[in-house]
Write a protein that holds these residues in place. Structure first.
Motif, PDB file in Angstrom:
ATOM      1  N   MET A 651       0.837  -1.187   0.000  1.00 22.51           N
ATOM      2  CA  MET A 651       0.000   0.000   0.000  1.00 22.51           C
ATOM      3  C   MET A 651       0.872   1.236   0.000  1.00 22.51           C
ATOM      4  N   THR A 652       0.494   2.201  -0.827  1.00 22.34           N
ATOM      5  CA  THR A 652       1.113   3.516  -0.768  1.00 22.34           C
ATOM      6  C   THR A 652       0.203   4.405   0.064  1.00 22.34           C
ATOM      7  N   LEU A 653       0.727   4.877   1.203  1.00 27.41           N
ATOM      8  CA  LEU A 653      -0.093   5.620   2.148  1.00 27.41           C
ATOM      9  C   LEU A 653       0.538   6.966   2.431  1.00 27.41           C
ATOM     10  N   ARG A 654      -0.325   7.928   2.750  1.00 28.05           N
ATOM     11  CA  ARG A 654       0.134   9.245   3.165  1.00 28.05           C
ATOM     12  C   ARG A 654       0.230   9.263   4.697  1.00 28.05           C
ATOM     13  N   GLY A 655       1.271   9.934   5.209  1.00 26.75           N
ATOM     14  CA  GLY A 655       1.497   9.967   6.644  1.00 26.75           C
ATOM     15  C   GLY A 655       0.309  10.527   7.409  1.00 26.75           C
ATOM     16  N   ASN A 656      -0.035   9.873   8.510  1.00 23.70           N
ATOM     17  CA  ASN A 656      -1.113  10.276   9.416  1.00 23.70           C
ATOM     18  C   ASN A 656      -2.503  10.167   8.803  1.00 23.70           C
ATOM     19  N   GLU A 657      -2.615   9.461   7.641  1.00 23.00           N
ATOM     20  CA  GLU A 657      -3.942   9.230   7.050  1.00 23.00           C
ATOM     21  C   GLU A 657      -4.393   7.837   7.465  1.00 23.00           C
ATOM     22  N   SER A 658      -5.373   7.764   8.352  1.00 19.39           N
ATOM     23  CA  SER A 658      -5.816   6.483   8.894  1.00 19.39           C
ATOM     24  C   SER A 658      -6.639   5.723   7.870  1.00 19.39           C
ATOM     25  N   ILE A 659      -6.481   4.382   7.948  1.00 21.31           N
ATOM     26  CA  ILE A 659      -7.327   3.517   7.124  1.00 21.31           C
ATOM     27  C   ILE A 659      -7.976   2.496   8.029  1.00 21.31           C
ATOM     28  N   GLN A 660      -9.166   2.052   7.640  1.00 23.03           N
ATOM     29  CA  GLN A 660      -9.873   0.981   8.331  1.00 23.03           C
ATOM     30  C   GLN A 660      -9.886  -0.239   7.429  1.00 23.03           C
ATOM     31  N   VAL A 661      -9.467  -1.383   8.015  1.00 21.95           N
ATOM     32  CA  VAL A 661      -9.415  -2.636   7.256  1.00 21.95           C
ATOM     33  C   VAL A 661     -10.405  -3.600   7.898  1.00 21.95           C
ATOM     34  N   ARG A 662     -11.323  -4.181   7.071  1.00 16.08           N
ATOM     35  CA  ARG A 662     -12.299  -5.144   7.565  1.00 16.08           C
ATOM     36  C   ARG A 662     -12.360  -6.340   6.624  1.00 16.08           C
ATOM     37  N   VAL A 663     -12.621  -7.529   7.235  1.00 13.15           N
ATOM     38  CA  VAL A 663     -12.885  -8.749   6.461  1.00 13.15           C
ATOM     39  C   VAL A 663     -14.331  -9.133   6.742  1.00 13.15           C
ATOM     40  N   ILE A 664     -15.190  -9.193   5.690  1.00 14.86           N
ATOM     41  CA  ILE A 664     -16.640  -9.397   5.838  1.00 14.86           C
ATOM     42  C   ILE A 664     -17.022 -10.642   5.054  1.00 14.86           C
ATOM     43  N   ASN A 665     -17.876 -11.483   5.652  1.00 12.29           N
ATOM     44  CA  ASN A 665     -18.338 -12.676   4.921  1.00 12.29           C
ATOM     45  C   ASN A 665     -19.496 -12.292   4.002  1.00 12.29           C
ATOM     46  N   THR A 666     -20.017 -13.253   3.347  1.00 12.29           N
ATOM     47  CA  THR A 666     -21.014 -12.993   2.298  1.00 12.29           C
ATOM     48  C   THR A 666     -22.357 -12.539   2.857  1.00 12.29           C
ATOM     49  N   VAL A 667     -22.604 -12.690   4.135  1.00  8.96           N
ATOM     50  CA  VAL A 667     -23.868 -12.244   4.709  1.00  8.96           C
ATOM     51  C   VAL A 667     -23.675 -10.946   5.492  1.00  8.96           C
ATOM     52  N   LYS A 669     -21.288 -10.242   7.903  1.00 10.76           N
ATOM     53  CA  LYS A 669     -20.714 -10.303   9.251  1.00 10.76           C
ATOM     54  C   LYS A 669     -19.222  -9.937   9.200  1.00 10.76           C
ATOM     55  N   VAL A 670     -18.799  -9.051  10.105  1.00  7.46           N
ATOM     56  CA  VAL A 670     -17.395  -8.621  10.156  1.00  7.46           C
ATOM     57  C   VAL A 670     -16.591  -9.667  10.937  1.00  7.46           C
ATOM     58  N   GLU A 671     -15.637 -10.321  10.266  1.00  6.15           N
ATOM     59  CA  GLU A 671     -14.780 -11.330  10.900  1.00  6.15           C
ATOM     60  C   GLU A 671     -13.458 -10.741  11.401  1.00  6.15           C
ATOM     61  N   PHE A 672     -13.051  -9.591  10.858  1.00  4.79           N
ATOM     62  CA  PHE A 672     -11.779  -8.974  11.257  1.00  4.79           C
ATOM     63  C   PHE A 672     -11.905  -7.474  11.047  1.00  4.79           C
ATOM     64  N   SER A 673     -11.379  -6.680  11.995  1.00 10.27           N
ATOM     65  CA  SER A 673     -11.416  -5.223  11.868  1.00 10.27           C
ATOM     66  C   SER A 673     -10.137  -4.648  12.475  1.00 10.27           C
ATOM     67  N   ASP A 674      -9.563  -3.605  11.815  1.00  6.94           N
ATOM     68  CA  ASP A 674      -8.305  -3.021  12.289  1.00  6.94           C
ATOM     69  C   ASP A 674      -8.213  -1.595  11.782  1.00  6.94           C
ATOM     70  N   TYR A 675      -7.514  -0.737  12.574  1.00  5.91           N
ATOM     71  CA  TYR A 675      -7.191   0.631  12.154  1.00  5.91           C
ATOM     72  C   TYR A 675      -5.677   0.756  12.067  1.00  5.91           C
ATOM     73  N   PHE A 676      -5.204   1.417  11.012  1.00  2.00           N
ATOM     74  CA  PHE A 676      -3.760   1.569  10.824  1.00  2.00           C
ATOM     75  C   PHE A 676      -3.472   3.002  10.389  1.00  2.00           C
ATOM     76  N   THR A 677      -2.523   3.639  11.101  1.00  2.00           N
ATOM     77  CA  THR A 677      -2.145   5.013  10.771  1.00  2.00           C
ATOM     78  C   THR A 677      -0.640   5.067  10.551  1.00  2.00           C
ATOM     79  N   PRO A 678      -0.155   5.288   9.317  1.00  2.00           N
ATOM     80  CA  PRO A 678       1.292   5.385   9.070  1.00  2.00           C
ATOM     81  C   PRO A 678       1.835   6.695   9.633  1.00  2.00           C
ATOM     82  N   LYS A 679       3.078   6.662  10.077  1.00  2.00           N
ATOM     83  CA  LYS A 679       3.696   7.852  10.641  1.00  2.00           C
ATOM     84  C   LYS A 679       4.205   8.798   9.555  1.00  2.00           C
ATOM     85  N   THR A 680       4.643   8.243   8.415  1.00  2.00           N
ATOM     86  CA  THR A 680       5.171   9.070   7.316  1.00  2.00           C
ATOM     87  C   THR A 680       4.623   8.571   5.995  1.00  2.00           C
TER      88      THR A 680
END
Length: 717
Positions: A651-667, A669-680
């Motif tokens: 991933m090419t990310l801009r510093g301090n721009e947060s992203i939300q990552v989720r894994v969702i099944n076909t109905v 339901k959220v099976e995985f959720s995470d927030y990631f904020t790069p420093k630079t």
């Protein structure tokens, strides 16, 4: 003159009444003569002076006073002349002995004497003494019972003698004999004055032998036992009435006093220590029938030596392990905790076949509060446990002071080596010990072999030595082997391989050390590999690399760790994501780090603009030139897909721009959720662990501030 046996310790002084013709008043005096050395004189209960035998004290007789003393004295009053130039005045000098109060009686016959002589013309006889006097000194309580020639003396005639319970009276007398009596003992002084003439004498006294000498107490100490004798056997002594020892004076002693019936001239006593290891003291007070007493304080020294270090029951414990065939010496400190000097005559060991001996020279004098060392040594050619007890001895007895337990062993252990190293694995300190009490000690340190290192011996002793190993070139492997032997023939060998920074990048110009990605179209991620060669003797593990900027260049984390066996070559993937077609090349630096050392590879590349030509639906010709793309969010497809456990994306990310990552099944339901904020700003590898998610079809949804990304993945096992 009264004999010394009748002298007393108390006298009452009364001034003389003066003649009416006196012209030299207030010059009468008194004198006090001592019979014993150290006699203390008191006037009106105030200490005046200490006199030795035959010495006297003299002062003016101005007012009535009382004289007391600590031993028998003789007191006299002196009448001085009334006039110094003519002989026509009344009175002249005389000396009068003052009887001691102890010798007063209750009845006296006395005489005011008279003599006759011719007058100056030798025509007529005339009286010599024209003024006659009597001075009476009596207890104030007895005044009313006094009868002079059977007639009472008016009490108003008496005046008190200060600081006493006695009073005195001056009585004018006629010539001739008289009698005087009272219910209690009192004293009289008789005297008369004439023209240039006088007489004076004490009107009487008892001459009893007075006991002024208190009992004598003597003693003799033999070790912890004292024998004593009390004497009251002189000619005037009145014999012993009572002997006792005050309970409050008795410390650590038992006192025994002979049972006797008063009055006895000799009484014996003895005392002994209850605990011979402490000093004792007590006091004896002996009183005779005259009320005189003697007081003596006695000290009985105990055996007051003990070790300063005490482990049990006033004993010190020496429990140690030593080697055979050597003399082992140590000090035991002892102290004198008592009040008297202690003479130590010997130190002894109780075992008949002791392996211990003492090096001190005896006797040793140890003063109160002082300490001394006993130098004790041990030696044995045999192994085993040697138990003994050390006792010290003085002239009166012995005392155990130490339990000695020596475990004797042969040296059956080789020298021990501990190694400490610096964080960069370049300098190693070898600490070598052969320091157990039964070890024979280090004899030799031999350097068997070294590769790419230097060994120096920094310290050497038979018990503790220290070596330093220094790696010369960190880019190469190193090795050392050292042999240490002790005096018993035991050998310890220590060797160590020290892996170096033994990797090289193949196909790279060593003078430049640069990886060039050339021109690549902007907006895409371009990856290429470099070859890393391990020229050392040990596997080299590359856990990660570091990028100076990590914006446009990256190394996917999924490829780590990279383990390169000796002589092998493996590839390292590096990716480039250009976002601009500027004429200035994109640059970054890739660092390899090992043991605080770095190897660097320069990364470079250029972005190439996007050109597109075609026709629209309406048939119009189109031309599109793009020289910059956004680097705020660019996501490569996740791989591997399908996956079993880990799935990753660049991933090419801009510093301090947060992203939300989720894994969702076909109905939904959220099976995985995470927030990631790069420093630079930069290129990052993002991984998801799906090992706990059931297999099936899922969607990865990524949200940023401005974009939405979704991708279908399959989890299959």
């Amino acid at each position: 003159m009264p004999p010394t046996k009748s002298w007393g310790k108390n006298a009452l002084l009364v001034p003389y009444p003066q003649s009416s013709t006196i012209t030299n008043p207030d010059r009468d005096i008194y004198r006090i003569l001592a019979s014993y050395d150290g006699t203390e004189i008191f006037i009106e209960n105030q200490f005046i002076k200490k006199l030795n035998k035959g010495e006297f004290y003299e002062d003016k007789l101005i007012q009535p006073t009382v004289v007391t003393s600590s031993a028998p004295i003789l007191v006299a009053q002196f009448k001085k002349t009334s006039q110094t130039q003519f002989d026509s005045t009344i009175s002249d000098p005389f000396m009068m002995i003052i009887p001691p109060v102890e010798q007063f009686g209750n009845f006296y016959r006395f005489i005011n004497i008279q003599a006759y002589e011719y007058d100056t013309d030798y025509n007529n006889w005339m009286k010599v003494y024209t003024e006659q006097f009597l001075t009476v000194v009596a207890p104030t309580s007895t005044i009313s019972t006094i009868r002079l020639n059977a007639s009472p003396i008016p009490p108003a005639n008496f005046k008190p003698i200060p600081n006493t319970n006695y009073s005195y009276a001056w009585i004018a007398m006629e010539d001739g004999p008289s009698t005087i009596s009272a219910d209690d003992n009192f004293g009289i002084y008789v005297y008369g004055y004439g023209v240039a003439n006088s007489y004076g004498y004490f009107g009487g006294m008892n001459f009893k032998r007075l006991d002024f000498k208190p009992p004598e107490i003597t003693s003799n100490i033999i070790c912890y036992y004292l024998e004593g004798i009390i004497y009251d056997t002189s000619a005037n002594d009145s014999k012993i009435r009572e002997v006792y020892s005050p309970a409050e004076s008795i410390e650590n002693v038992a006192v025994n006093i002979e049972i006797f019936t008063p009055y006895k001239d000799i009484v014996k006593f003895n005392a002994w220590l209850n605990d011979i290891y402490n000093d004792g003291r007590f006091t004896i007070i002996a009183t005779d029938s005259a009320g005189l007493y003697s007081k003596s304080d006695f000290d009985i020294p105990g055996f007051t030596l003990r070790p300063t270090r005490i482990e049990q029951s006033n004993l010190t414990l020496i429990d140690t392990t030593v080697r055979t065939k050597l003399i082992h010496c140590f000090d035991i400190e002892i102290e004198n905790y008592g009040n008297f000097n202690q003479i130590l005559t010997e130190a002894n060991f109780k075992s008949e076949t002791s392996s211990y001996f003492c090096q001190n020279q005896f006797p040793i004098n140890i003063k109160p509060g002082e300490k001394a060392n006993l130098r004790i040594c041990f030696s044995s050619n045999a192994t085993g446990k040697f138990l003994d007890t050390l006792e010290i001895i003085n002239y009166c007895g012995e005392r155990d002071i130490a339990i000695l337990i020596f475990n004797v062993l042969d040296d059956d252990q080789p020298p021990k080596v501990s190694v400490s190293e610096d964080p960069c694995n370049r300098e190693f300190i070898l600490t070598i010990t052969d320091s157990l009490s039964y070890d024979y000690g280090i004899e030799n340190i031999d350097i068997i072999e070294t590769i790419n290192c230097t060994i120096t011996l920094e310290q050497f002793s038979s018990r503790l030595s220290r070596c330093k190993v220094f790696v010369n070139a960190p880019s190469f492997d190193a090795y050392y082997k050292i042999s240490i032997s002790d005096s018993a023939g035991h050998i310890t060998t220590i060797e160590k391989d020290i892996p170096g920074f033994t990797i090289d990048i193949l196909g790279i110009n060593e003078s430049v050390r640069k990886k060039d990605f050339a021109k690549q179209r902007i907006g895409s991620i371009w990856c290429d590999s470099i070859l890393i060669y391990n020229y050392g003797n040990f596997p080299f593990t590359l856990n990660k690399t570091q990028l100076y900027r990590n914006i446009l260049f990256s190394t996917p984390l999924s490829q780590y760790p990279i383990i390169i066996e000796p002589g092998d070559t493996l590839s390292l993937l590096i990716c480039y994501h250009p976002v601009s077609s500027d004429t200035i090349p994109d640059l970054d630096s890739l660092y390899f780090e090992f043991n605080c050392n770095f190897k660097t590879l320069i990364l470079s590349g250029e972005g190439e603009e996007l050109n597109y030509q075609g026709k629209s639906r309406c048939g119009l010709s189109l031309k599109l030139d793009i020289s910059n793309v956004s680097n705020s969010l660019h996501i490569e497809p996740f791989a591997p897909n399908p996956t079993t456990t880990i799935i990753s994306s660049l991933m090419t990310l801009r510093g301090n721009e947060s992203i939300q990552v989720r894994v969702i099944n076909t109905v939904g339901k959220v099976e995985f959720s995470d927030y990631f904020t790069p420093k630079t700003d930069g290129l990052y590898e993002y991984s998801i662990d799906v090992s706990s998610i059931p297999q099936g079809i899922y969607f990865i949804i990524i949200n940023s501030n401005s974009k939405l990304f979704s991708e279908k993945i399959i989890i299959s096992r």
